[in-house]
Design a protein around this motif. Structure first.
Motif, PDB file in Angstrom:
ATOM      1  N   GLU A  48      -1.786 -53.577 -43.501  1.00  0.00           N
ATOM      2  CA  GLU A  48      -1.089 -53.820 -42.233  1.00  0.00           C
ATOM      3  C   GLU A  48      -0.494 -52.501 -41.424  1.00  0.00           C
ATOM      4  O   GLU A  48      -0.743 -52.295 -40.436  1.00  0.00           O
ATOM      5  N   VAL A  49       0.238 -51.707 -42.303  1.00  0.00           N
ATOM      6  CA  VAL A  49       0.850 -50.477 -41.723  1.00  0.00           C
ATOM      7  C   VAL A  49      -0.282 -49.558 -41.246  1.00  0.00           C
ATOM      8  O   VAL A  49      -0.170 -49.214 -40.276  1.00  0.00           O
ATOM      9  N   ARG A  50      -1.397 -49.297 -42.068  1.00  0.00           N
ATOM     10  CA  ARG A  50      -2.601 -48.686 -41.628  1.00  0.00           C
ATOM     11  C   ARG A  50      -3.217 -49.005 -40.493  1.00  0.00           C
ATOM     12  O   ARG A  50      -3.560 -48.175 -39.502  1.00  0.00           O
ATOM     13  N   ALA A  51      -3.420 -50.242 -40.315  1.00  0.00           N
ATOM     14  CA  ALA A  51      -4.084 -50.908 -39.206  1.00  0.00           C
ATOM     15  C   ALA A  51      -3.094 -50.570 -38.106  1.00  0.00           C
ATOM     16  O   ALA A  51      -3.700 -50.523 -36.808  1.00  0.00           O
ATOM     17  N   ALA A  52      -1.771 -50.591 -38.133  1.00  0.00           N
ATOM     18  CA  ALA A  52      -0.950 -50.724 -36.933  1.00  0.00           C
ATOM     19  C   ALA A  52      -1.068 -49.222 -36.549  1.00  0.00           C
ATOM     20  O   ALA A  52      -0.742 -48.887 -35.269  1.00  0.00           O
ATOM     21  N   TYR A  53      -1.219 -48.158 -37.147  1.00  0.00           N
ATOM     22  CA  TYR A  53      -0.952 -46.826 -36.719  1.00  0.00           C
ATOM     23  C   TYR A  53      -2.342 -45.948 -36.779  1.00  0.00           C
ATOM     24  O   TYR A  53      -2.636 -45.070 -37.077  1.00  0.00           O
ATOM     25  N   ARG A  54      -3.282 -46.977 -36.425  1.00  0.00           N
ATOM     26  CA  ARG A  54      -4.902 -46.148 -36.422  1.00  0.00           C
ATOM     27  C   ARG A  54      -4.863 -45.559 -35.168  1.00  0.00           C
ATOM     28  O   ARG A  54      -4.545 -46.022 -34.072  1.00  0.00           O
ATOM     29  N   PRO A  55      -5.405 -44.256 -35.207  1.00  0.00           N
ATOM     30  CA  PRO A  55      -5.551 -43.453 -33.866  1.00  0.00           C
ATOM     31  C   PRO A  55      -6.439 -44.178 -32.949  1.00  0.00           C
ATOM     32  O   PRO A  55      -7.623 -44.728 -33.399  1.00  0.00           O
ATOM     33  N   LEU A  56      -6.234 -44.009 -31.729  1.00  0.00           N
ATOM     34  CA  LEU A  56      -7.151 -44.338 -30.790  1.00  0.00           C
ATOM     35  C   LEU A  56      -8.354 -43.585 -30.736  1.00  0.00           C
ATOM     36  O   LEU A  56      -9.533 -44.367 -30.407  1.00  0.00           O
ATOM     37  N   TRP A  57      -8.530 -42.402 -30.904  1.00  0.00           N
ATOM     38  CA  TRP A  57      -9.772 -41.688 -31.110  1.00  0.00           C
ATOM     39  C   TRP A  57      -9.580 -40.530 -31.941  1.00  0.00           C
ATOM     40  O   TRP A  57      -8.338 -40.212 -32.435  1.00  0.00           O
ATOM     41  N   VAL A  58     -10.707 -39.968 -32.420  1.00  0.00           N
ATOM     42  CA  VAL A  58     -10.532 -38.833 -33.242  1.00  0.00           C
ATOM     43  C   VAL A  58     -11.314 -37.681 -32.413  1.00  0.00           C
ATOM     44  O   VAL A  58     -12.428 -37.871 -32.137  1.00  0.00           O
ATOM     45  N   GLU A  59     -10.566 -36.674 -32.657  1.00  0.00           N
ATOM     46  CA  GLU A  59     -11.461 -35.609 -31.825  1.00  0.00           C
ATOM     47  C   GLU A  59     -12.281 -34.568 -32.844  1.00  0.00           C
ATOM     48  O   GLU A  59     -12.028 -34.442 -34.016  1.00  0.00           O
ATOM     49  N   GLU A  60     -13.660 -34.506 -32.351  1.00  0.00           N
ATOM     50  CA  GLU A  60     -14.903 -33.777 -32.917  1.00  0.00           C
ATOM     51  C   GLU A  60     -14.897 -32.681 -32.229  1.00  0.00           C
ATOM     52  O   GLU A  60     -14.703 -32.449 -30.835  1.00  0.00           O
ATOM     53  N   PRO A  61     -15.481 -31.620 -32.938  1.00  0.00           N
ATOM     54  CA  PRO A  61     -15.769 -30.425 -32.365  1.00  0.00           C
ATOM     55  C   PRO A  61     -17.097 -30.567 -31.346  1.00  0.00           C
ATOM     56  O   PRO A  61     -17.736 -31.494 -31.659  1.00  0.00           O
ATOM     57  N   ALA A  62     -16.898 -29.821 -30.148  1.00  0.00           N
ATOM     58  CA  ALA A  62     -17.921 -29.811 -29.311  1.00  0.00           C
ATOM     59  C   ALA A  62     -19.333 -29.510 -29.848  1.00  0.00           C
ATOM     60  O   ALA A  62     -19.454 -28.586 -30.463  1.00  0.00           O
ATOM     61  N   LYS A  63     -20.386 -30.153 -29.399  1.00  0.00           N
ATOM     62  CA  LYS A  63     -21.612 -29.828 -29.980  1.00  0.00           C
ATOM     63  C   LYS A  63     -22.532 -28.813 -29.283  1.00  0.00           C
ATOM     64  O   LYS A  63     -23.266 -28.027 -29.735  1.00  0.00           O
ATOM     65  N   ARG A  64     -21.774 -28.587 -27.856  1.00  0.00           N
ATOM     66  CA  ARG A  64     -22.448 -27.522 -26.947  1.00  0.00           C
ATOM     67  C   ARG A  64     -21.351 -26.617 -26.661  1.00  0.00           C
ATOM     68  O   ARG A  64     -19.939 -27.026 -26.726  1.00  0.00           O
ATOM     69  N   ARG A  65     -21.391 -25.346 -26.472  1.00  0.00           N
ATOM     70  CA  ARG A  65     -20.541 -24.556 -25.981  1.00  0.00           C
ATOM     71  C   ARG A  65     -20.172 -24.601 -24.690  1.00  0.00           C
ATOM     72  O   ARG A  65     -20.800 -25.109 -23.901  1.00  0.00           O
ATOM     73  N   ARG A  66     -18.866 -24.121 -24.055  1.00  0.00           N
ATOM     74  CA  ARG A  66     -18.438 -24.347 -22.787  1.00  0.00           C
ATOM     75  C   ARG A  66     -19.168 -23.366 -22.088  1.00  0.00           C
ATOM     76  O   ARG A  66     -19.477 -22.213 -22.423  1.00  0.00           O
ATOM     77  N   LEU A  67     -19.383 -24.052 -20.713  1.00  0.00           N
ATOM     78  CA  LEU A  67     -20.014 -23.156 -19.655  1.00  0.00           C
ATOM     79  C   LEU A  67     -19.261 -21.844 -19.476  1.00  0.00           C
ATOM     80  O   LEU A  67     -18.124 -22.029 -19.394  1.00  0.00           O
ATOM     81  N   PRO A  68     -19.701 -20.655 -19.042  1.00  0.00           N
ATOM     82  CA  PRO A  68     -19.044 -19.777 -18.428  1.00  0.00           C
ATOM     83  C   PRO A  68     -18.470 -20.125 -17.162  1.00  0.00           C
ATOM     84  O   PRO A  68     -18.854 -20.771 -16.525  1.00  0.00           O
ATOM     85  N   ASP A  69     -17.147 -19.316 -17.103  1.00  0.00           N
ATOM     86  CA  ASP A  69     -16.164 -19.686 -15.776  1.00  0.00           C
ATOM     87  C   ASP A  69     -17.231 -19.672 -14.608  1.00  0.00           C
ATOM     88  O   ASP A  69     -16.973 -20.594 -13.781  1.00  0.00           O
ATOM     89  N   PRO A  70     -17.690 -18.850 -14.107  1.00  0.00           N
ATOM     90  CA  PRO A  70     -18.804 -18.831 -12.905  1.00  0.00           C
ATOM     91  C   PRO A  70     -19.601 -19.977 -12.619  1.00  0.00           C
ATOM     92  O   PRO A  70     -19.610 -20.614 -11.675  1.00  0.00           O
ATOM     93  N   VAL A  71     -20.124 -20.220 -13.860  1.00  0.00           N
ATOM     94  CA  VAL A  71     -21.137 -21.284 -13.663  1.00  0.00           C
ATOM     95  C   VAL A  71     -20.428 -22.582 -13.707  1.00  0.00           C
ATOM     96  O   VAL A  71     -20.757 -23.427 -12.873  1.00  0.00           O
ATOM     97  N   ARG A  72     -19.276 -22.911 -14.346  1.00  0.00           N
ATOM     98  CA  ARG A  72     -18.500 -24.052 -14.296  1.00  0.00           C
ATOM     99  C   ARG A  72     -18.002 -24.332 -12.962  1.00  0.00           C
ATOM    100  O   ARG A  72     -18.051 -25.071 -12.325  1.00  0.00           O
ATOM    101  N   THR A  73     -17.373 -22.905 -12.387  1.00  0.00           N
ATOM    102  CA  THR A  73     -16.913 -23.141 -10.684  1.00  0.00           C
ATOM    103  C   THR A  73     -17.843 -23.470 -10.018  1.00  0.00           C
ATOM    104  O   THR A  73     -17.836 -24.391  -9.100  1.00  0.00           O
ATOM    105  N   ALA A  74     -19.169 -22.968 -10.138  1.00  0.00           N
ATOM    106  CA  ALA A  74     -20.422 -23.287  -9.383  1.00  0.00           C
ATOM    107  C   ALA A  74     -20.597 -24.678  -9.092  1.00  0.00           C
ATOM    108  O   ALA A  74     -20.957 -25.398  -8.444  1.00  0.00           O
ATOM    109  N   ALA A  75     -20.516 -25.322 -10.551  1.00  0.00           N
ATOM    110  CA  ALA A  75     -21.136 -26.690 -10.995  1.00  0.00           C
ATOM    111  C   ALA A  75     -19.899 -27.685 -10.278  1.00  0.00           C
ATOM    112  O   ALA A  75     -20.350 -28.588  -9.721  1.00  0.00           O
TER     113      ALA A  75
END
Length: 181
Positions: A48-75
């Protein structure tokens, strides 16, 4: 999870969850323990204690790299311009259906916004190409390209070996040759 628990995390949040579980476990034990043991005892309480404190989400590493800043700004700019264009087109449609005097100016501005949105999308594409050209892209050749290069190398080595063999035979004065030209 409070601020104090969040500061204690090791990055994935496990330390904070464990600390919270340990603090919450005694609070559940103080209430009617005799009745709980009839239902399943300490194992059920822990579940019951485990179920009460289950995290809402689990962070996973990104599958793709982040876009470069100029490209992200243009997007981001392109997405905002496209959103405004869609809103203008909707307003133009509603004004046209309502017979409002604002319909004609809205249609004209929608056409201009469509041209601007197309330009913004092209800007994203060009910015991405320029970034890739300037900063390089990790290129992994396919297995077929690798195999073709390997075959060409082997053919060049065989030609060089045959040329060395002919030169060696010529130096020896034709010895080992069955016929002379």
């Amino acid at each position: 999870m409070g601020t104090a628990e969040r500061r204690e995390t090791a990055g994935d949040g496990t330390a904070a969850r464990e600390a919270t579980r340990q603090q919450a476990a005694p609070a559940t034990r103080t209430s009617d323990t005799a009745g709980r043991r009839a239902d399943g005892g300490p194992a059920r309480e822990a579940a019951e204690v485990r179920a009460a404190y289950r995290p809402l989400w689990v962070e996973e590493p990104a599958k793709r790299r982040r876009l470069p800043d100029p490209v992200r700004t243009a997007a981001v700019r392109a997405v905002l311009i496209i959103a405004v264009t869609l809103i203008q087109a909707m307003v133009a449609l509603l004004c046209t259906l309502a017979g409002s005097w604002l319909a004609f100016p809205m249609v004209i501005s929608s056409v201009v916004s469509t041209i601007a949105a197309t330009w913004a999308v092209l800007d994203v594409w060009v910015t991405r190409q320029v970034w890739n050209q300037r900063h390089g892209v990790v290129s992994t050749p396919s297995s077929t390209a690798r195999a073709l290069r390997r075959e060409r190398r082997q053919a060049r080595r065989a030609q060089r070996a045959a040329g060395r063999e002919r030169a060696r035979i010529r130096r020896r004065g034709g010895a080992g040759q069955l016929s002379h030209p």
